[in-house]
Design a protein around this motif. Sequence first.
Motif, PDB file in Angstrom:
ATOM      1  N   UNK A  53      59.126  24.290-106.962  1.00 22.39           N
ATOM      2  CA  UNK A  53      57.818  24.767-106.540  1.00 22.39           C
ATOM      3  C   UNK A  53      56.728  23.736-106.781  1.00 22.39           C
ATOM      4  N   UNK A  54      56.763  23.063-107.947  1.00 23.22           N
ATOM      5  CA  UNK A  54      55.677  22.171-108.309  1.00 23.22           C
ATOM      6  C   UNK A  54      55.692  20.814-107.657  1.00 23.22           C
ATOM      7  N   UNK A  55      56.785  20.031-107.719  1.00 22.50           N
ATOM      8  CA  UNK A  55      56.747  18.651-107.266  1.00 22.50           C
ATOM      9  C   UNK A  55      56.325  18.468-105.827  1.00 22.50           C
TER      10      UNK A  55
ATOM     11  N   UNK B   1      52.778  16.004-101.414  1.00 16.02           N
ATOM     12  CA  UNK B   1      51.874  16.315-100.317  1.00 16.02           C
ATOM     13  C   UNK B   1      50.485  15.769-100.582  1.00 16.02           C
ATOM     14  N   UNK B   2      50.041  15.846-101.819  1.00 18.69           N
ATOM     15  CA  UNK B   2      48.691  15.385-102.143  1.00 18.69           C
ATOM     16  C   UNK B   2      48.533  13.908-101.845  1.00 18.69           C
ATOM     17  N   UNK B   3      49.506  13.116-102.239  1.00 16.04           N
ATOM     18  CA  UNK B   3      49.396  11.678-102.082  1.00 16.04           C
ATOM     19  C   UNK B   3      49.424  11.260-100.622  1.00 16.04           C
TER      20      UNK B   3
ATOM     21  N   UNK C 173      53.576  23.046 -97.961  1.00 16.11           N
ATOM     22  CA  UNK C 173      52.402  23.353 -97.153  1.00 16.11           C
ATOM     23  C   UNK C 173      51.174  23.553 -98.031  1.00 16.11           C
ATOM     24  N   UNK C 174      51.360  24.243 -99.166  1.00 25.26           N
ATOM     25  CA  UNK C 174      50.243  24.485-100.058  1.00 25.26           C
ATOM     26  C   UNK C 174      49.693  23.174-100.608  1.00 25.26           C
ATOM     27  N   UNK C 175      50.586  22.226-100.922  1.00 32.33           N
ATOM     28  CA  UNK C 175      50.139  20.933-101.429  1.00 32.33           C
ATOM     29  C   UNK C 175      49.284  20.199-100.410  1.00 32.33           C
TER      30      UNK C 175
ATOM     31  N   UNK D  78      47.556  17.448-107.758  1.00 35.69           N
ATOM     32  CA  UNK D  78      46.764  17.411-106.526  1.00 35.69           C
ATOM     33  C   UNK D  78      45.287  17.248-106.874  1.00 35.69           C
ATOM     34  N   UNK D  79      44.817  18.023-107.832  1.00 30.30           N
ATOM     35  CA  UNK D  79      43.424  17.896-108.243  1.00 30.30           C
ATOM     36  C   UNK D  79      43.123  16.475-108.723  1.00 30.30           C
ATOM     37  N   UNK D  80      44.002  15.911-109.521  1.00 28.51           N
ATOM     38  CA  UNK D  80      43.787  14.565-110.044  1.00 28.51           C
ATOM     39  C   UNK D  80      43.675  13.548-108.916  1.00 28.51           C
ATOM     40  N   UNK D  81      44.497  13.716-107.887  1.00 28.27           N
ATOM     41  CA  UNK D  81      44.515  12.762-106.785  1.00 28.27           C
ATOM     42  C   UNK D  81      43.266  12.864-105.917  1.00 28.27           C
TER      43      UNK D  81
END
Length: 364
Positions: free
Chosen positions: A7-9, A14-16, A155-157, A217-220
Amino acid sequence: MRILQRFGPGLVISAMTVVLGTPGPAAADEASADNGATYYISLGDSLASGYQPDVDKDTHLAYTDRLYAQLEQRDPGLKHIRLGCTGETTQSLIKGGTCHYPGAASQLDAALKAMTQHHGKVAYVTLSVGANDIQACVSPAGTLDGTCLNNASQAMGKNLARITGALHKAGTANTRFSGSTYYNPFLATWPAGDAGQKAAKASAPLINEGNQGIAQVYAATGFKVADVAGAFSSDDFGTLVDVPGAGKVPANVAAICRLTWACTPKQDPHPNAEGHKVIASAFAATLSKKSDAPGRKPAPGGSTSPSPVPVNHTSANHPTTNGDLAETGASSSTPLVAGGGLAVVVAGSAAVYFGRRRRTAGQS
């Protein structure tokens, strides 16, 4: 559980791939009629809108209202643009369809237009969204589809990175951004005996993986992380606390029962008034720094913190300054929980998840 731990990775990957290409709003005129005013814009799901199950509607008990009150003490000219929408997902926040925003296509669009209108005067932006995204992966039989969950996390990422990237780009050096992790509502199964305790423990890796992905994601995208999971002691199974009527339970179980409606007859994991206070404090810790007053110094560089779910209701939403409530209505198809929204039971050695949905007035 190996499937669930994916779920997490997916959020991080996606964020990057999304953040660098996130479009921003057009440049705005620096002039503003409300000289001296600064703004706090709050976005998100039913955590941000303050939904309470005892009255079955949004309230002014939301952490966003409490946080605003704290921030206003240090910045008397601060105004609150309150955009949170019960049932919002990362996709509906971008594309709209859950709540209506006059003059805007979606919650994100409304926020970006407000940031354009008040360019240079938006001091704070907060976000709590994502938990409702996985509701689509719960089958009618009450099981969680692992493949769907993995796809939903990807998708959420991407959606979360798009949201946070656009918001950050619309801000200035004086804007502070913060997004939240989620507490673990699965812990409310603990009092149900051995099966409930096993389920509560099994839920922890899933929640941790999801929160790690959200935080990265927030950090990125230049957001600070409001550690709501930590504020609810979500990982503390070791410390035992005496709870009237339940005896000694882990600190995280005691917290979920004290700060949400999950252990009441409502069996609703939304935070109660005290829970919203705790969430507000978690956000305040990332936004209020004595050495960095809003509107006076540039905010430090962001180091942390941000598959649609069909919702069959649409209703008018009239976001205005200083916290007018969104008229989000209610629907039997609306996910009940803002902060996780799933209860857990154990069938044999496998975890079985089932979504809880809000009852409408005509349902038993």
